[in-house]
Design a protein around this motif. Structure first.
Motif, PDB file in Angstrom:
ATOM      1  N   LEU A  35     -98.646  -7.524  10.683  1.00 60.55           N
ATOM      2  CA  LEU A  35     -99.692  -6.521  10.509  1.00 60.55           C
ATOM      3  C   LEU A  35    -100.952  -7.145   9.911  1.00 60.55           C
ATOM      4  N   GLY A  36    -100.778  -7.985   8.894  1.00 55.71           N
ATOM      5  CA  GLY A  36    -101.924  -8.666   8.291  1.00 55.71           C
ATOM      6  C   GLY A  36    -102.617  -9.610   9.263  1.00 55.71           C
ATOM      7  N   LYS A  39    -104.737  -7.658  11.600  1.00 61.15           N
ATOM      8  CA  LYS A  39    -105.944  -7.189  10.920  1.00 61.15           C
ATOM      9  C   LYS A  39    -106.999  -8.285  10.833  1.00 61.15           C
ATOM     10  N   TRP A  40    -106.589  -9.513  10.551  1.00 61.14           N
ATOM     11  CA  TRP A  40    -107.535 -10.598  10.322  1.00 61.14           C
ATOM     12  C   TRP A  40    -107.830 -11.439  11.561  1.00 61.14           C
ATOM     13  N   ASP A  42    -106.602 -10.516  14.966  1.00 61.93           N
ATOM     14  CA  ASP A  42    -106.427  -9.732  16.195  1.00 61.93           C
ATOM     15  C   ASP A  42    -105.269 -10.213  17.059  1.00 61.93           C
TER      16      ASP A  42
END
Length: 57
Positions: A35-36, A39-40, A42
């Motif tokens: 997930l992280g 977020k950072w 793509d």
């Protein structure tokens, strides 16, 4: 030995927790890592096809 990113993450989390990790904790840590990364960067770190359920992946 050539490890996949999933294997590297599993080894990392098990070492950080000093071996006292449950399967549920490991699964949640792997999900949060993906997930992280999305977020950072793509894109996911692993190639896991996550399935979403009511109480978590």
């Amino acid at each position: 030995m050539n490890l996949s990113m999933l294997e590297k993450l599993i080894v990392f989390f098990v070492c950080k927790i000093k071996g006292n990790i449950t399967k549920t904790q490991l699964l949640k840590f792997l999900y949060l890592a993906d997930l992280g990364a999305v977020k950072w960067q793509d894109k996911q770190l692993t190639d896991v096809d996550w399935r979403y359920y009511l109480n978590g992946p």
